[in-house]
Motif scaffolding. Structure first.
Motif, PDB file in Angstrom:
ATOM      1  N   MET A   1       0.718  -1.404   0.007  1.00 55.36           N
ATOM      2  CA  MET A   1      -0.121   0.257   0.075  1.00 55.36           C
ATOM      3  C   MET A   1       0.775   1.554  -0.098  1.00 55.36           C
ATOM      4  O   MET A   1       0.416   2.283  -0.488  1.00 55.36           O
ATOM      5  CB  MET A   1      -0.930  -0.047   1.295  1.00 55.36           C
ATOM      6  CG  MET A   1      -2.162  -0.685   1.104  1.00 55.36           C
ATOM      7  SD  MET A   1      -3.076  -0.351  -0.484  1.00 55.36           S
ATOM      8  CE  MET A   1      -3.192   1.402  -0.285  1.00 55.36           C
ATOM      9  N   GLN A   2       2.151   1.154   0.678  1.00 53.48           N
ATOM     10  CA  GLN A   2       2.777   2.313   0.682  1.00 53.48           C
ATOM     11  C   GLN A   2       3.203   2.703  -0.924  1.00 53.48           C
ATOM     12  O   GLN A   2       3.570   3.946  -1.066  1.00 53.48           O
ATOM     13  CB  GLN A   2       4.277   2.135   1.307  1.00 53.48           C
ATOM     14  CG  GLN A   2       4.104   2.351   2.830  1.00 53.48           C
ATOM     15  CD  GLN A   2       3.549   1.099   3.273  1.00 53.48           C
ATOM     16  OE1 GLN A   2       4.325  -0.332   3.224  1.00 53.48           O
ATOM     17  NE2 GLN A   2       2.460   1.057   4.087  1.00 53.48           N
TER      18      GLN A   2
ATOM     19  N   LEU B   1       1.401   3.146  -3.125  1.00 45.97           N
ATOM     20  CA  LEU B   1       0.383   4.236  -3.770  1.00 45.97           C
ATOM     21  C   LEU B   1       0.754   5.813  -3.404  1.00 45.97           C
ATOM     22  O   LEU B   1       0.567   6.802  -4.116  1.00 45.97           O
ATOM     23  CB  LEU B   1      -0.955   3.985  -3.209  1.00 45.97           C
ATOM     24  CG  LEU B   1      -1.772   3.255  -3.714  1.00 45.97           C
ATOM     25  CD1 LEU B   1      -3.330   3.034  -3.031  1.00 45.97           C
ATOM     26  CD2 LEU B   1      -2.166   3.216  -5.240  1.00 45.97           C
ATOM     27  N   GLY B   2       1.787   5.833  -2.315  1.00 44.93           N
ATOM     28  CA  GLY B   2       2.103   6.917  -1.722  1.00 44.93           C
ATOM     29  C   GLY B   2       3.644   7.636  -2.541  1.00 44.93           C
ATOM     30  O   GLY B   2       3.798   8.510  -2.383  1.00 44.93           O
ATOM     31  N   LYS B   3       4.078   6.522  -3.014  1.00 38.28           N
ATOM     32  CA  LYS B   3       5.326   7.038  -3.804  1.00 38.28           C
ATOM     33  C   LYS B   3       5.191   7.946  -4.889  1.00 38.28           C
ATOM     34  O   LYS B   3       4.098   7.973  -5.648  1.00 38.28           O
ATOM     35  CB  LYS B   3       5.931   5.697  -4.181  1.00 38.28           C
ATOM     36  CG  LYS B   3       6.880   4.831  -3.305  1.00 38.28           C
ATOM     37  CD  LYS B   3       7.618   3.754  -4.058  1.00 38.28           C
ATOM     38  CE  LYS B   3       8.457   2.989  -3.052  1.00 38.28           C
ATOM     39  NZ  LYS B   3       9.326   1.942  -3.773  1.00 38.28           N
ATOM     40  N   ARG B   4       6.257   8.771  -4.837  1.00 36.87           N
ATOM     41  CA  ARG B   4       6.037   9.858  -5.819  1.00 36.87           C
ATOM     42  C   ARG B   4       5.784   9.178  -7.268  1.00 36.87           C
ATOM     43  O   ARG B   4       6.506   8.334  -7.647  1.00 36.87           O
ATOM     44  CB  ARG B   4       7.429  10.764  -5.627  1.00 36.87           C
ATOM     45  CG  ARG B   4       7.463  12.056  -6.332  1.00 36.87           C
ATOM     46  CD  ARG B   4       8.726  12.922  -6.057  1.00 36.87           C
ATOM     47  NE  ARG B   4       8.840  14.069  -6.710  1.00 36.87           N
ATOM     48  CZ  ARG B   4       8.090  15.080  -6.520  1.00 36.87           C
ATOM     49  NH1 ARG B   4       7.047  15.059  -5.809  1.00 36.87           N
ATOM     50  NH2 ARG B   4       8.279  16.120  -7.277  1.00 36.87           N
TER      51      ARG B   4
ATOM     52  N   GLU C   1       3.264  -5.403  -7.620  1.00 32.48           N
ATOM     53  CA  GLU C   1       2.157  -5.452  -7.204  1.00 32.48           C
ATOM     54  C   GLU C   1       0.825  -5.938  -7.672  1.00 32.48           C
ATOM     55  O   GLU C   1      -0.188  -5.898  -7.328  1.00 32.48           O
ATOM     56  CB  GLU C   1       2.087  -3.908  -6.612  1.00 32.48           C
ATOM     57  CG  GLU C   1       2.923  -3.555  -5.469  1.00 32.48           C
ATOM     58  CD  GLU C   1       2.727  -3.944  -4.211  1.00 32.48           C
ATOM     59  OE1 GLU C   1       1.532  -4.299  -3.756  1.00 32.48           O
ATOM     60  OE2 GLU C   1       3.576  -4.318  -3.351  1.00 32.48           O
TER      61      GLU C   1
END
Lengths: 94, 94
Positions: free
Chosen positions: A1-2, A4-7, A47
């Motif tokens: 899920m992290q 999705l937050g990656k630049r 993913e």
């Protein structure tokens, strides 16, 4: 899920919502380096969000597209965009 | 925006959707260390998503709550949860 937050991940997914594209098409649509784009596409593939299709043309053609799991993120991407339009815009003017 | 992808941020925001809470209440609701929770709350405060309210009781009482900008993330959090329920669940069983 992290992931999705990656630049850039959100923007790459948003870009692929409009259909399968070649690496060069994605690269020209986004202000991102080829190296970083390639890295993010590998992450997304791992993913199960993006599918990499190789066509045996000459020269070989490689296309990236969203899997069902990737397409299912469309509502998330759209809500993030709505939120960002309203709040990130507001912050810049404040 | 990368903040949204950081581990626990989504769950902390989700937790605060149910209203203002003290540090200890958030900490007991989530399997997260006090140190990391404190770090994330500081990040969220800096991004203007969370408000930290100190009440001059004896002992002093500190409450955390979502700002308007934080509350506006509710649709994003809900969509992520819907997606995760369907796809992350599926991955575990496969």
């Amino acid at each position: 899920m992290q992931l999705l937050g990656k630049r850039w991940t959100g923007l790459i997914l948003y870009q692929l919502l409009s259909g399968p594209q070649r690496f060069s098409e994605i690269e020209s649509a986004l202000p991102i380096s080829g190296r970083l784009l390639s890295e993010r596409l590998k992450d997304l593939e791992k993913e199960g969000l993006v599918n990499r299709q190789v066509y045996p043309d000459v020269p070989v053609r490689v296309e990236y597209s969203l899997t069902e799991k990737g397409k299912a993120l469309e509502p998330v991407i759209k809500e993030i965009q709505l939120w960002a339009d309203q709040w990130i815009e507001f912050d810049n003017k404040a």
